[in-house]
Enzyme design. Structure first.
Site, PDB file in Angstrom:
ATOM      1  N   GLU B 278       0.784  -1.195  -0.039  1.00 57.40           N
ATOM      2  CA  GLU B 278      -0.007  -0.052  -0.003  1.00 57.40           C
ATOM      3  C   GLU B 278       0.896   1.323  -0.108  1.00 57.40           C
ATOM      4  O   GLU B 278       0.506   2.419  -0.540  1.00 57.40           O
ATOM      5  CB  GLU B 278      -0.998  -0.026   1.254  1.00 57.40           C
ATOM      6  CG  GLU B 278      -2.229   0.849   1.101  1.00 57.40           C
ATOM      7  CD  GLU B 278      -3.377   0.419   1.904  1.00 57.40           C
ATOM      8  OE1 GLU B 278      -4.537  -0.094   1.337  1.00 57.40           O
ATOM      9  OE2 GLU B 278      -2.983   0.602   3.359  1.00 57.40           O
ATOM     10  N   GLU B 281       2.046   1.712  -3.546  1.00 57.56           N
ATOM     11  CA  GLU B 281       1.284   2.079  -4.218  1.00 57.56           C
ATOM     12  C   GLU B 281       0.793   3.705  -4.126  1.00 57.56           C
ATOM     13  O   GLU B 281       0.689   4.502  -5.035  1.00 57.56           O
ATOM     14  CB  GLU B 281      -0.130   1.601  -3.903  1.00 57.56           C
ATOM     15  CG  GLU B 281      -1.320   1.876  -5.037  1.00 57.56           C
ATOM     16  CD  GLU B 281      -2.566   0.965  -4.642  1.00 57.56           C
ATOM     17  OE1 GLU B 281      -2.738   0.205  -3.612  1.00 57.56           O
ATOM     18  OE2 GLU B 281      -3.642   1.306  -5.120  1.00 57.56           O
ATOM     19  N   CYS B 298      -8.502  -1.937   3.547  1.00 54.87           N
ATOM     20  CA  CYS B 298      -8.518  -3.327   4.621  1.00 54.87           C
ATOM     21  C   CYS B 298      -9.951  -3.594   4.887  1.00 54.87           C
ATOM     22  O   CYS B 298     -10.247  -4.724   5.448  1.00 54.87           O
ATOM     23  CB  CYS B 298      -7.807  -2.973   5.747  1.00 54.87           C
ATOM     24  SG  CYS B 298      -5.880  -2.343   5.241  1.00 54.87           S
ATOM     25  N   SER B 318      -7.448   1.995  -2.678  1.00 50.73           N
ATOM     26  CA  SER B 318      -6.251   1.124  -2.999  1.00 50.73           C
ATOM     27  C   SER B 318      -6.516  -0.317  -3.717  1.00 50.73           C
ATOM     28  O   SER B 318      -7.416  -0.926  -3.145  1.00 50.73           O
ATOM     29  CB  SER B 318      -5.215   0.767  -1.551  1.00 50.73           C
ATOM     30  OG  SER B 318      -4.645  -0.020  -1.753  1.00 50.73           O
ATOM     31  N   LYS B 357     -16.067  -9.507   7.031  1.00 49.66           N
ATOM     32  CA  LYS B 357     -14.827 -10.539   6.511  1.00 49.66           C
ATOM     33  C   LYS B 357     -15.359 -12.071   6.005  1.00 49.66           C
ATOM     34  O   LYS B 357     -14.901 -12.345   5.052  1.00 49.66           O
ATOM     35  CB  LYS B 357     -13.685 -10.909   7.696  1.00 49.66           C
ATOM     36  CG  LYS B 357     -13.049  -9.745   7.944  1.00 49.66           C
ATOM     37  CD  LYS B 357     -11.907  -9.361   6.924  1.00 49.66           C
ATOM     38  CE  LYS B 357     -11.392  -8.163   7.381  1.00 49.66           C
ATOM     39  NZ  LYS B 357     -10.144  -7.780   6.251  1.00 49.66           N
ATOM     40  N   GLU B 360     -16.450 -10.746   2.703  1.00 50.49           N
ATOM     41  CA  GLU B 360     -15.058 -10.573   1.799  1.00 50.49           C
ATOM     42  C   GLU B 360     -14.683 -11.959   1.289  1.00 50.49           C
ATOM     43  O   GLU B 360     -14.328 -12.150   0.180  1.00 50.49           O
ATOM     44  CB  GLU B 360     -14.184  -9.991   2.386  1.00 50.49           C
ATOM     45  CG  GLU B 360     -12.870  -9.440   1.770  1.00 50.49           C
ATOM     46  CD  GLU B 360     -11.884  -8.974   2.592  1.00 50.49           C
ATOM     47  OE1 GLU B 360     -11.366  -9.226   3.726  1.00 50.49           O
ATOM     48  OE2 GLU B 360     -11.259  -7.989   1.956  1.00 50.49           O
ATOM     49  N   GLU B 365     -13.840 -12.411  -6.373  1.00 47.63           N
ATOM     50  CA  GLU B 365     -12.287 -11.806  -6.734  1.00 47.63           C
ATOM     51  C   GLU B 365     -11.180 -12.542  -5.833  1.00 47.63           C
ATOM     52  O   GLU B 365     -10.138 -12.485  -5.779  1.00 47.63           O
ATOM     53  CB  GLU B 365     -12.215 -10.304  -6.742  1.00 47.63           C
ATOM     54  CG  GLU B 365     -12.995  -9.310  -7.405  1.00 47.63           C
ATOM     55  CD  GLU B 365     -14.285  -9.298  -6.836  1.00 47.63           C
ATOM     56  OE1 GLU B 365     -14.500  -9.650  -5.772  1.00 47.63           O
ATOM     57  OE2 GLU B 365     -15.254  -8.767  -7.523  1.00 47.63           O
ATOM     58  N   CYS B 502     -11.177  -1.912  14.451  1.00 52.98           N
ATOM     59  CA  CYS B 502     -11.491  -3.460  14.686  1.00 52.98           C
ATOM     60  C   CYS B 502     -11.546  -3.614  16.027  1.00 52.98           C
ATOM     61  O   CYS B 502     -12.138  -4.762  16.361  1.00 52.98           O
ATOM     62  CB  CYS B 502     -10.488  -4.307  13.878  1.00 52.98           C
ATOM     63  SG  CYS B 502     -10.072  -3.603  12.194  1.00 52.98           S
TER      64      CYS B 502
END
Lengths: 154, 573
Positions: B278, B281, B298, B318, B357, B360, B365, B502
């Site tokens: 990151e 990037e 994230c 990102s 999550k 996710e 993907e 979190c």
């Protein structure tokens, strides 16, 4: 349908949240029910989430979320009708058509709506099907009443 | 200005403008509440907090009534207690009788109140609501039969997250909390953050269970590995009678091995990996005129929010996968290669403080050749269940270390659990990459703590960098609006959906004690204070994986495994 709804929205320039219910009424008046597309467009216009609009619309009996059937059966659930057994009438219609109030039969012929007092208490319990009144209805008569409309389609 | 009120025969002073509830709570007097949430405007919907005020014919709600000079209040008069008991009985009148089988057994506000008010029989019997459960979501399970319509989930979803996936639908005794057109959460705008679960007083909302499938994997011939997120080790202790915030990383690793996981990895390692990618990037975007500001990616709930509500800003996200998915990809490629295991035989579990999550891990993907990189995601709560099921004594077992490779972390990776942590870790590494020197004493106070919005301007090697840290999507949306209106002094934005990060995630132990969340947060900062490896690029395993495998950040291989793309989502919003 999208253009129809956008036409209606144009009648409410600079609308705020408080225009929600009149807008819903206009849309229902025009297209017969509140479609997902309609609610999403209204939501986008007034900046109100669709879940909130759905919440508001389901609070009121007047809004429906399926297109009306060719024959729209309005069952009066006002006090006088209730006292004289409109609930059993409603249940008979629901079981005859195999749909619930607010729904439309699969063939698109019938839809049911529960309405508050129609104002014909002398005729209680009363049904209104596409403007035709049926007075002092009993659950036993429902079969016959529905079949007469069905026969018109044959 | 102070106001004097009399409560249960004693005079207390209250502040002008505050409610009765806040005044009496400060003096240690409590009344039960259900719909009330601290820091939210009261609704007075549940009437649990009613108190008797002398001279008033009706009981009044303490949560919403402002104090007045000379009020004489009784908080537990027979009339009040009787009213509360009746309310509980009415709530129970159509409630399922399945406490034994309920997710929230022993941790349910309704159950606690029924016990507290000595409800010992079903005095009022109402018709049960026969609602379908909604398990359409990858993350969240809703059982409307257990819902008491307090509305806390609705308010969190709207006011904290600005998602408003759910609302009250219908009227009277047919009211239900549902998504638009009763369509199910999976097609709603729900971002799966799970904050609704955190505020639900009953078992009406919880995560989609992955415990069963993890257990069957452990008992199969699969090679089952596990990773745990940075905030897990500082959150589970409190569920085992330890002081909130106690770091139990070592014993947790030992416990996971006892349960049967063959390898225990640390998601903080892949947090370091995320930082390498990151920060590279970010520097690249700044130096080559790429799209700015760049958003962290994230948080899967935030990513979904952008895809749904801000599709024009997808390019700002990102392209880095989240640490969970980076480690997932690395386990089923790099790790499988060096260990000589068929990747299809690996069952990869992650333990996350998060319900999003779960969603996710099921994104298209996040698969390679049809095999998901992460097979199951357990929340912190589910891990607690698993440890209890195996009767593991977290206090008396010997701590163990995580497996290598993929188990060593820097304390920068650990910081990911706190709001601001990703930013701090990224800045440490970006500073090093730009100047060739380490950041002095590493700590960046401006972006620490549980403020929901933090900003910082830094000047590194002639580069002026503005960064912002927000948590809670309402705060994120506010910042996005400023950027839309032309604000251009911010190049990098960290967003976490759960307020505080979190440590307060939707998969964490359910608590209304803000001190616990603070303790978890502090514990992570304390770890950072004492650790010797303080930046991601210093992590020896990170150096090793780049030497042996990825070569350098943003390389072709890392793009293949560690980066992803996003898609516009058409949902009812």
């Amino acid at each position: 349908m999208k253009t129809k709804i956008n036409e209606i929205l144009k009648k409410y320039p600079q609308a705020q949240r408080d225009s929600l219910i009149p807008l819903l009424q206009d849309v229902q008046e025009d297209i017969g029910y509140l479609s997902e597309e309609a609610i999403a467009l209204i939501g986008g216009y007034l900046n109100i989430p669709t879940s909130k609009i759905y919440g508001v619309a389901t609070f009121y009996n007047q809004f429906r979320f399926e297109p009306k059937g060719k024959y729209h059966v309005m069952v009066c659930r006002g006090t006088a009708c209730h006292v004289l057994g409109s609930l059993t009438v409603l249940e008979a219609i629901q079981s005859k058509l195999k749909i619930k109030a607010g729904q439309t039969s699969r063939d698109g012929l019938f839809s049911i709506e529960e309405v508050a007092c129609i104002g014909a208490c002398g005729l209680a319990p009363v049904l209104n099907i596409n403007g035709e009144f049926h007075a002092k209805v009993t659950a036993e008569q429902i079969d016959e009443i529905i079949e007469t409309y069905r026969k018109r389609e044959e | 200005m102070n106001i004097n009120i009399e409560v249960n025969g004693k005079m207390i002073t209250a502040k002008k403008g505050e409610t009765i509830l806040s005044a009496i709570n400060r003096k240690g007097i409590s009344v039960p509440t259900l719909c009330y949430m601290k820091d939210f405007v009261p609704t007075g919907a549940c009437r649990m907090c009613v108190v008797e005020v002398e001279g008033r014919p009706n009981l009044i709600t303490a949560c919403s009534y402002p104090v007045e000079e000379g009020l004489r209040i009784k908080t537990h008069s027979p009339r009040v207690v009787n009213a509360r008991k009746t309310i509980i009985e009415l709530l129970l009148s159509n409630h399922p009788d399945d406490c034994l089988y309920c997710e929230r057994n022993k941790n349910c506000e309704l159950q606690t109140l029924a016990e507290q008010y000595n409800v010992r029989e079903r005095r009022i019997s109402g018709a049960k609501n026969l609602y379908k459960v909604d398990q359409s979501s990858a993350s969240i399970y809703r059982d409307p039969a257990k819902c008491i319509l307090c509305g806390r989930c609705v308010r969190v979803c709207e006011e904290v997250e600005q998602v408003t996936a759910i609302d009250f639908v219908g009227r009277g005794n047919k009211t239900i909390i549902n998504s638009a057109f009763n369509k199910g959460l999976n097609v709603s705008s729900c971002v799966n953050c799970g904050q609704c679960i955190m505020v639900c007083p009953t078992g009406a909302l919880h995560e989609i269970d992955h415990v069963e499938k993890v257990l069957s994997a452990i008992n199969s011939n699969k090679y089952v590995v596990v990773q745990h997120a940075p905030s897990i080790s500082v959150s589970i202790a409190e569920e085992f009678g330890l002081k909130p915030g106690t770091d139990v990383a070592g014993v947790m690793t030992a416990a996971l091995r006892k349960i049967g996981f063959k390898k225990v990895f640390d998601t903080s390692f892949s947090a370091d990996l995320t930082i390498m990618e990151e920060s590279a990037e970010l520097i690249q975007r700044i130096q080559t005129g790429g799209v700015l500001p760049m958003f962290t990616s994230c948080c899967p709930a935030w990513v979904k929010y952008v895809e749904e509500f801000r599709p024009d800003m997808i390019k700002n996200l990102s392209s880095c996968k989240s640490p969970q998915q980076m480690l997932g990809a690395v386990i089923k490629s790099y790790f499988a290669e060096i260990e000589g295991i068929d990747r299809e035989n690996i069952y990869s579990v992650s333990i996350m403080p998060c319900t999003a999550k779960k969603f996710e891990s099921q994104r298209e993907e996040m698969t390679q050749k049809g095999v998901a990189d992460i097979d199951a995601v357990l929340t912190t709560r589910e891990l607690v269940k698993l440890i209890k099921m195996y009767d593991i004594d977290l206090v008396n077992i010997e701590p163990e270390v995580t497996d290598t490779p993929l188990g060593t972390r820097s304390s920068a990776g650990k910081l990911f659990g706190n709001s601001g942590g990703v930013m701090e870790a990224a800045l440490r590494t970006a500073y090093y990459k730009l100047t060739g020197e380490e950041l002095k004493n590493y700590k960046i106070d401006e972006i620490r703590g549980d403020d929901k919005r933090k900003e910082l301007k830094v000047s590194v090697a002639g580069l002026n960098l503005g960064v912002a840290v927000v948590s809670g999507l309402t705060n994120a949306e506010e910042l996005l609006k400023e950027i839309e209106a032309g604000r251009s002094d911010i190049q990098f934005i960290e967003v976490m959906t759960c307020p505080g990060g979190c440590v307060a995630g939707g998969g964490q132990p359910i608590t209304f004690d803000a001190k616990r969340v603070k303790a978890r947060m502090k514990s992570i900062y304390d770890i950072d204070k004492v650790d010797s490896i303080k930046a991601s690029h210093q992590n020896p395993e990170i150096k090793e994986i780049y030497e042996k495998y990825f070569k350098e950040p943003n390389s072709e291989k890392s793009h293949h495994l560690l980066h992803t793309h996003y898609q516009k989502r058409n949902v009812l919003k």
